[in-house]
Design a protein around this motif. Sequence first.
Motif, PDB file in Angstrom:
ATOM      1  N   THR A   7       0.777  -1.153  -0.166  1.00 13.19           N
ATOM      2  CA  THR A   7       0.066  -0.205   0.047  1.00 13.19           C
ATOM      3  C   THR A   7       0.925   1.341   0.069  1.00 13.19           C
ATOM      4  O   THR A   7       1.972   1.349   0.778  1.00 13.19           O
ATOM      5  CB  THR A   7      -1.092   0.043   1.166  1.00 13.19           C
ATOM      6  N   ARG A 113     -12.649   4.891   0.990  1.00 12.49           N
ATOM      7  CA  ARG A 113     -13.149   3.416   1.535  1.00 12.49           C
ATOM      8  C   ARG A 113     -13.428   2.426   0.376  1.00 12.49           C
ATOM      9  O   ARG A 113     -13.033   1.195   0.845  1.00 12.49           O
ATOM     10  CB  ARG A 113     -14.623   3.856   2.014  1.00 12.49           C
ATOM     11  N   ALA A 116      -9.947   0.991   0.381  1.00 12.39           N
ATOM     12  CA  ALA A 116      -9.943   0.178   1.696  1.00 12.39           C
ATOM     13  C   ALA A 116     -10.574  -1.171   1.588  1.00 12.39           C
ATOM     14  O   ALA A 116     -10.056  -2.138   2.157  1.00 12.39           O
ATOM     15  CB  ALA A 116     -10.275   0.994   2.839  1.00 12.39           C
ATOM     16  N   ALA A 117     -11.528  -1.269   1.205  1.00  9.35           N
ATOM     17  CA  ALA A 117     -12.261  -2.646   0.677  1.00  9.35           C
ATOM     18  C   ALA A 117     -11.420  -3.276  -0.083  1.00  9.35           C
ATOM     19  O   ALA A 117     -11.531  -4.535   0.312  1.00  9.35           O
ATOM     20  CB  ALA A 117     -13.776  -2.211   0.076  1.00  9.35           C
ATOM     21  N   ARG A 119      -8.346  -3.488  -0.250  1.00 12.16           N
ATOM     22  CA  ARG A 119      -7.386  -3.825   0.712  1.00 12.16           C
ATOM     23  C   ARG A 119      -7.680  -4.916   1.579  1.00 12.16           C
ATOM     24  O   ARG A 119      -6.895  -5.889   2.010  1.00 12.16           O
ATOM     25  CB  ARG A 119      -6.635  -2.642   1.360  1.00 12.16           C
ATOM     26  N   ARG A 120      -8.781  -4.917   2.336  1.00  8.92           N
ATOM     27  CA  ARG A 120      -9.160  -5.926   3.189  1.00  8.92           C
ATOM     28  C   ARG A 120      -9.556  -7.095   2.573  1.00  8.92           C
ATOM     29  O   ARG A 120      -9.286  -8.300   3.086  1.00  8.92           O
ATOM     30  CB  ARG A 120     -10.702  -5.230   3.982  1.00  8.92           C
ATOM     31  N   ASP A 123      -6.495  -9.144   1.735  1.00  9.51           N
ATOM     32  CA  ASP A 123      -5.886  -9.517   3.036  1.00  9.51           C
ATOM     33  C   ASP A 123      -6.523 -10.552   3.460  1.00  9.51           C
ATOM     34  O   ASP A 123      -6.055 -11.469   4.324  1.00  9.51           O
ATOM     35  CB  ASP A 123      -5.852  -8.232   4.043  1.00  9.51           C
ATOM     36  N   GLY A 124      -7.722 -10.766   3.271  1.00  5.98           N
ATOM     37  CA  GLY A 124      -8.863 -11.692   3.868  1.00  5.98           C
ATOM     38  C   GLY A 124      -9.436 -12.606   2.997  1.00  5.98           C
ATOM     39  O   GLY A 124      -8.867 -13.667   2.478  1.00  5.98           O
TER      40      GLY A 124
END
Length: 239
Positions: A7, A113, A116-117, A119-120, A123-124
């Motif tokens: 990032t 946002r 960020a979604a 990124r999440r 990561d998941g």
Amino acid sequence: MYAHLRTAVVAGTAALSLVLAPGRPAAADTLGEGQLREALLDAVDFPAGWAGDSERSAAERGFGVPRPAEPACGELFDSTADPAARAGFARSRGGPFLTTVAAAHEGPAAAGRALAAVRRAVDGACATFRTQERAGEGLVTVSYEAAVLDAGRLGDESVAVRYQRRPAGQGQAATPVVADLVVARVGAHTVRVAQAGYEGDRDDGAMEAIAERAVAKLRDVAEGRTPAPPPDQPGTTEL
């Protein structure tokens, strides 16, 4: 932070070297669909040998930039934001393939946002996703697993990830296919650039240059400038 995710946050922007053209939006405005299309990559932004691709051609081939089967991963390579503009490109009928999506959001916070979604997700839930590809007369299920993608800083903030293709069934030979994804924010807007193809056919430096060009064009239009064509401007190629 997982190792497969990079990032980058850029503080501030370069000083303007061009005067805002009359009738074009100020930097704080949200772009409409027509302006997003103006900001989108086109064939002259690519190295020689690339040409336009379409969703119909990708559907007929049965492969290209992957489309995750999991609903939670659907926006990795696309966006449901409205307005948005999309384009696809290919270097040959066998790849590599590239897609790009430029989207406008309600403001910089909303665009942040959205980033960020992504990124999440990588990561998941979308560290691994599945998709179907055509194989002969049928379909096979394959999975893509997140790995490291070393990309430079792009836009106001960005996320970059590399996905490596893995067969989902037992006994299937792994095909060395990778799919790279870069998502960058420019003010109230985001741009996605995704490239998929055989590992040996890819040029990581070219991918990064294309992503940089996508961000630069979006910033030009968002700040009221007409994007200048690249100096070498190779033109288009018929596949």
